[in-house]
Every structure is written in structure tokens, then in C-alpha cells.
Design an enzyme around this catalytic site. Sequence first.
Site, PDB file in Angstrom:
ATOM      1  N   ASN A   7       0.877  -1.174   0.000  1.00 16.60           N
ATOM      2  CA  ASN A   7       0.000   0.000   0.000  1.00 16.60           C
ATOM      3  C   ASN A   7       0.909   1.217   0.000  1.00 16.60           C
ATOM      4  O   ASN A   7       1.440   1.613   1.035  1.00 16.60           O
ATOM      5  CB  ASN A   7      -0.897  -0.033   1.238  1.00 16.60           C
ATOM      6  CG  ASN A   7      -1.934   1.077   1.251  1.00 16.60           C
ATOM      7  OD1 ASN A   7      -1.833   2.050   0.501  1.00 16.60           O
ATOM      8  ND2 ASN A   7      -2.923   0.957   2.120  1.00 16.60           N
ATOM      9  N   LYS A  14       3.417   0.977   3.010  1.00 12.52           N
ATOM     10  CA  LYS A  14       2.979   0.025   4.031  1.00 12.52           C
ATOM     11  C   LYS A  14       2.921  -1.358   3.403  1.00 12.52           C
ATOM     12  O   LYS A  14       2.599  -1.491   2.223  1.00 12.52           O
ATOM     13  CB  LYS A  14       1.597   0.408   4.584  1.00 12.52           C
ATOM     14  CG  LYS A  14       1.571   1.691   5.386  1.00 12.52           C
ATOM     15  CD  LYS A  14       0.259   1.856   6.137  1.00 12.52           C
ATOM     16  CE  LYS A  14      -0.895   2.109   5.196  1.00 12.52           C
ATOM     17  NZ  LYS A  14      -2.171   2.361   5.920  1.00 12.52           N
ATOM     18  N   ARG A  94      -2.400  -1.965  -3.769  1.00 15.36           N
ATOM     19  CA  ARG A  94      -3.496  -0.999  -3.720  1.00 15.36           C
ATOM     20  C   ARG A  94      -3.223   0.069  -4.769  1.00 15.36           C
ATOM     21  O   ARG A  94      -2.187   0.732  -4.754  1.00 15.36           O
ATOM     22  CB  ARG A  94      -3.577  -0.352  -2.344  1.00 15.36           C
ATOM     23  CG  ARG A  94      -4.654   0.727  -2.263  1.00 15.36           C
ATOM     24  CD  ARG A  94      -4.342   1.732  -1.188  1.00 15.36           C
ATOM     25  NE  ARG A  94      -5.334   2.795  -1.130  1.00 15.36           N
ATOM     26  CZ  ARG A  94      -5.084   4.021  -0.695  1.00 15.36           C
ATOM     27  NH1 ARG A  94      -3.873   4.339  -0.272  1.00 15.36           N
ATOM     28  NH2 ARG A  94      -6.030   4.929  -0.672  1.00 15.36           N
ATOM     29  N   HIS A 183     -11.768   4.899  -1.003  1.00 10.87           N
ATOM     30  CA  HIS A 183     -11.822   4.055   0.199  1.00 10.87           C
ATOM     31  C   HIS A 183     -12.653   2.795  -0.036  1.00 10.87           C
ATOM     32  O   HIS A 183     -13.188   2.204   0.901  1.00 10.87           O
ATOM     33  CB  HIS A 183     -12.411   4.826   1.408  1.00 10.87           C
ATOM     34  CG  HIS A 183     -11.592   5.975   1.872  1.00 10.87           C
ATOM     35  ND1 HIS A 183     -12.159   7.148   2.309  1.00 10.87           N
ATOM     36  CD2 HIS A 183     -10.262   6.147   1.961  1.00 10.87           C
ATOM     37  CE1 HIS A 183     -11.215   7.995   2.658  1.00 10.87           C
ATOM     38  NE2 HIS A 183     -10.037   7.407   2.454  1.00 10.87           N
ATOM     39  N   GLY A 211     -10.991   8.933   8.924  1.00  6.82           N
ATOM     40  CA  GLY A 211      -9.564   9.010   9.213  1.00  6.82           C
ATOM     41  C   GLY A 211      -9.096  10.410   8.894  1.00  6.82           C
ATOM     42  O   GLY A 211      -9.824  11.378   9.112  1.00  6.82           O
ATOM     43  N   ARG A 242      -8.909  18.567   4.237  1.00  6.53           N
ATOM     44  CA  ARG A 242      -9.758  18.835   3.080  1.00  6.53           C
ATOM     45  C   ARG A 242     -11.087  19.429   3.528  1.00  6.53           C
ATOM     46  O   ARG A 242     -11.637  19.038   4.557  1.00  6.53           O
ATOM     47  CB  ARG A 242     -10.014  17.553   2.285  1.00  6.53           C
ATOM     48  CG  ARG A 242      -8.764  16.915   1.721  1.00  6.53           C
ATOM     49  CD  ARG A 242      -9.110  15.616   1.018  1.00  6.53           C
ATOM     50  NE  ARG A 242      -7.918  14.831   0.747  1.00  6.53           N
ATOM     51  CZ  ARG A 242      -7.855  13.502   0.818  1.00  6.53           C
ATOM     52  NH1 ARG A 242      -8.945  12.812   1.151  1.00  6.53           N
ATOM     53  NH2 ARG A 242      -6.747  12.871   0.561  1.00  6.53           N
ATOM     54  N   MET A 284      -7.459  14.660  14.985  1.00  2.00           N
ATOM     55  CA  MET A 284      -8.643  14.727  15.824  1.00  2.00           C
ATOM     56  C   MET A 284      -8.309  14.714  17.316  1.00  2.00           C
ATOM     57  O   MET A 284      -9.014  15.325  18.132  1.00  2.00           O
ATOM     58  CB  MET A 284      -9.582  13.568  15.477  1.00  2.00           C
ATOM     59  CG  MET A 284     -10.892  13.574  16.242  1.00  2.00           C
ATOM     60  SD  MET A 284     -11.935  15.027  15.891  1.00  2.00           S
ATOM     61  CE  MET A 284     -12.697  14.522  14.352  1.00  2.00           C
ATOM     62  N   GLY A 331      -9.429   5.229  11.659  1.00  2.00           N
ATOM     63  CA  GLY A 331      -8.800   5.785  12.860  1.00  2.00           C
ATOM     64  C   GLY A 331      -9.729   6.534  13.787  1.00  2.00           C
ATOM     65  O   GLY A 331      -9.795   6.245  14.989  1.00  2.00           O
ATOM     66  N   GLY A 333     -13.183   6.788  13.425  1.00  2.00           N
ATOM     67  CA  GLY A 333     -14.397   6.009  13.625  1.00  2.00           C
ATOM     68  C   GLY A 333     -14.258   4.925  14.675  1.00  2.00           C
ATOM     69  O   GLY A 333     -15.192   4.651  15.438  1.00  2.00           O
ATOM     70  N   ASN A 335     -11.786   4.883  17.132  1.00  2.00           N
ATOM     71  CA  ASN A 335     -11.134   5.295  18.378  1.00  2.00           C
ATOM     72  C   ASN A 335     -11.731   6.515  19.063  1.00  2.00           C
ATOM     73  O   ASN A 335     -11.454   6.736  20.248  1.00  2.00           O
ATOM     74  CB  ASN A 335      -9.638   5.564  18.109  1.00  2.00           C
ATOM     75  CG  ASN A 335      -8.916   4.324  17.641  1.00  2.00           C
ATOM     76  OD1 ASN A 335      -8.916   3.312  18.324  1.00  2.00           O
ATOM     77  ND2 ASN A 335      -8.301   4.387  16.468  1.00  2.00           N
ATOM     78  N   GLU A 385      -7.786  -3.086   5.440  1.00  2.00           N
ATOM     79  CA  GLU A 385      -7.640  -2.961   3.995  1.00  2.00           C
ATOM     80  C   GLU A 385      -6.592  -3.920   3.441  1.00  2.00           C
ATOM     81  O   GLU A 385      -6.767  -4.480   2.348  1.00  2.00           O
ATOM     82  CB  GLU A 385      -7.284  -1.519   3.640  1.00  2.00           C
ATOM     83  CG  GLU A 385      -8.413  -0.535   3.908  1.00  2.00           C
ATOM     84  CD  GLU A 385      -8.002   0.904   3.692  1.00  2.00           C
ATOM     85  OE1 GLU A 385      -8.235   1.420   2.578  1.00  2.00           O
ATOM     86  OE2 GLU A 385      -7.461   1.519   4.623  1.00  2.00           O
TER      87      GLU A 385
END
Length: 398
Positions: A7, A14, A94, A183, A211, A242, A284, A331, A333, A335, A385
Site C-alpha cells: 500500500n 505500508k 493498492r 476508500h 480518518g 480537506r 482529531m 482511525g 471512527g 477510536n 484494507e
Amino acid sequence: MNILVINSGSSSLKYQLFKMPVKAPICSGLVERIGIEGSYIKHTVFSGAEKFVTEKTDFIADHADGLTQVLALLTEGEQAVITSPDDIAAVGHRVVHGGEHFSGPTLITEEVKKQIKKLFSLAPLHNPVNLKCIEVAEHTFPNAKQVAVFDTAFHQTIPQQAFRYAIPDQYYKEHGIRVYGFHGTSHKYVSEQAIKWLDKKDSKIITIHLGNGCSMTAVRDGRSIDTSMGFGPLSGLVMGTRSGDIDPSVIFHLIEHAGYSLDQLSTLFNKQSGLLGVGGSSDMRDIGKLAAEGKDGAILSLELYAYRIKKFIGAYAAILNGLDAIVFTAGVGENDKSMRAAVCKELNYLGIDMNKESNLDYSGGIADVSSADSKVKILVIPTNEEYEIAHQCFGLLA
């Protein structure tokens, strides 16, 4: 079957190695700051309940150099997990944008690479590096099958009335201007997990991927029928940097009355807006701390973030004509308990009612955090993913 999943980002990579069909990875890793000072690799090998971590800080010139170092970590030393590159049966990549060409996992050929290259203009930050990693992996793992899994593929089931924009037909036919969505690998994975959990194939589900990038998808009977990101990943929800949805008139105004260039506008809406622009940070966790300190911008950014999600829940409940579950993932959603509570607040008209204690007690795995009286299940499902990519590769090749 050993499947290595890659990825790749513009300066990162990753990876996870799976011995399919086993879901738990053999090892995973992250290569960061490729081509930048301070390059870094973290490589983790899993052995039962134990894990062994190797960290390196050598300069990594490019993605080819990065994959060469990953291969060394896979094959050398006491924690080697394979003996040679030939032990890898397939490499799953990916790829962010597949346009209208690809609706599922695809064995990579010269023609497929040409199509990925044609889509560079639609994903200039991602598709070029995705293609580069494919070419590097072909050299690094010469006997492995190379498979592309596209972020946009899951959304190819969206009907025309949802993916078309109300502009002249020629812009769709000649320039491919339409909703593609992103996504998709995450939305596909968590929606399938939700369907299994509900034991209900004829289901109506909203998946909420939160995320640094955020998107939502309306999923009917396991198929995407609408999604919040559109032609590119800028539209829809408020995100880390964004803006999400914005009136195009704002763009015209800034060009005409403030002298903004297209590059400046792209930077503004993609990199300087969202939580960062309103609240002062794209993270966040930082926004939560600032809001707790009473910072007005941070408080407003949280309100904007939750409000936009609620709007899409209402819209998607309408187009689905009902709702069995909403699913929080990724991330934020998974945590951020406060954000889940803020989103679900005052949605009882739609049959959405959260169990506050269950939400606060959530600590991982698939969980139902809805109240006993809630007509709609509120699920938290960790996304995976990399496994989904491996799973799709295995299904294609097995």
C-alpha cells in the site's frame, strides 16, 4: 499461499505478508519519508502472542530502495519469514484510481499498466507511485503474480443517476467526469463484516470511514449505491485538511476577486482546510484537547465534522429507503468515542439510538453500541484494507 500486500503513498510504503487463507499477518511494516531526510522503517514479525520489532533509520532514496530493504528484512536474520523472493506467490497492490475500467481485482499485464498510467491525471499524487511500486515489485519478486486492487472498484455498482453530474454529456464521455468514489477496499470489507454480523444479506447499511480522509457509502445488499467522495477525494465530509463539499461559486469568487491561482486553490481546499483550517490541527486528538480547553475554532470544527456526517446519514437513509445498520470504521471512527456519540445524537427519528455505556466501553473488535430500543444497529468494525487486498488476490488466483 504467501501474498505480500503493498500500500504505497507518495513518500511512504505500508506492507503486510499473509499466508492465505489465514487472516492474521505473518509480518507487517511501514517505510516512511522515502526520498526525504529522516527515512524510517518499522518491521514487525508476529509469532503467536509475541511480536518482534526491527527499526531502521537509513536513508531510503526511492521506492525501489525501500522494497529492496523490505526484502532483506523478510529474508535475512533470525526473524526471516521467507527464504527467497520465490516464496512470494503474489503481490497485491493498492491502486487508488481504476476509472471505469476495473471493477474487481486484476492480474497486472502491460495493458493494465497502460490503463493505470492513463489515469494519472485523475489521481496525480497516487497512481504514478502505485505504478512505480508495481514495476519495482515485478523486478524484486520476478516469479510472483502481480495483482491490482483498486480503491474505486467497489463503487462501480453505483447507478448512473448517482454517479453522473448534471453537466453536458460530452464532459462525461470525453473527459470521464463522474463520481468514482474512494476508500472502496475499506467500505467493502466493513460492509461484508456487517452483513455477516447481522446475518442479513438483503441489508441496508451506511459505512462511515473516518480518518485523515473521510468518506461514507450507502450499501444495499452488499453493493455500493452511492458514496460521498466524487471525481476526486476532496468532496463530501469534512476531513483532516480537506474542506469536503463546498459551493463552486467560492472558487469563482476567489479567482475573480482575490486573484487566487488554481495551485493556490488546490492547496487551500486540499491541504489547509478541514479540521486544520477551522480548528487549528488536522489530528482529531489535538482538536479534542483544544476543544476541551475551550478553543472556539476547535469546538466549531467538531460541530461541522459531526453535522456533515449526520446530513449524509439522512440522505443515504432516504435513498436506501430504510436502514439496518450504520458502521463506524478507520482511525477516528474506531477510536473517537465522543465523535461517534456526537454523530448519533438526536437521530432517534431514524431509529438510531446509542447505548452510551457500550460506546464508552468499546475497546476493539466488532461491537454493537446501539441501545436495546434502537431500530438501527450502530456497529464499530475495525477496517483491514491489507487483508481485504490479500483476500481479493487469493480469490482471484486460487
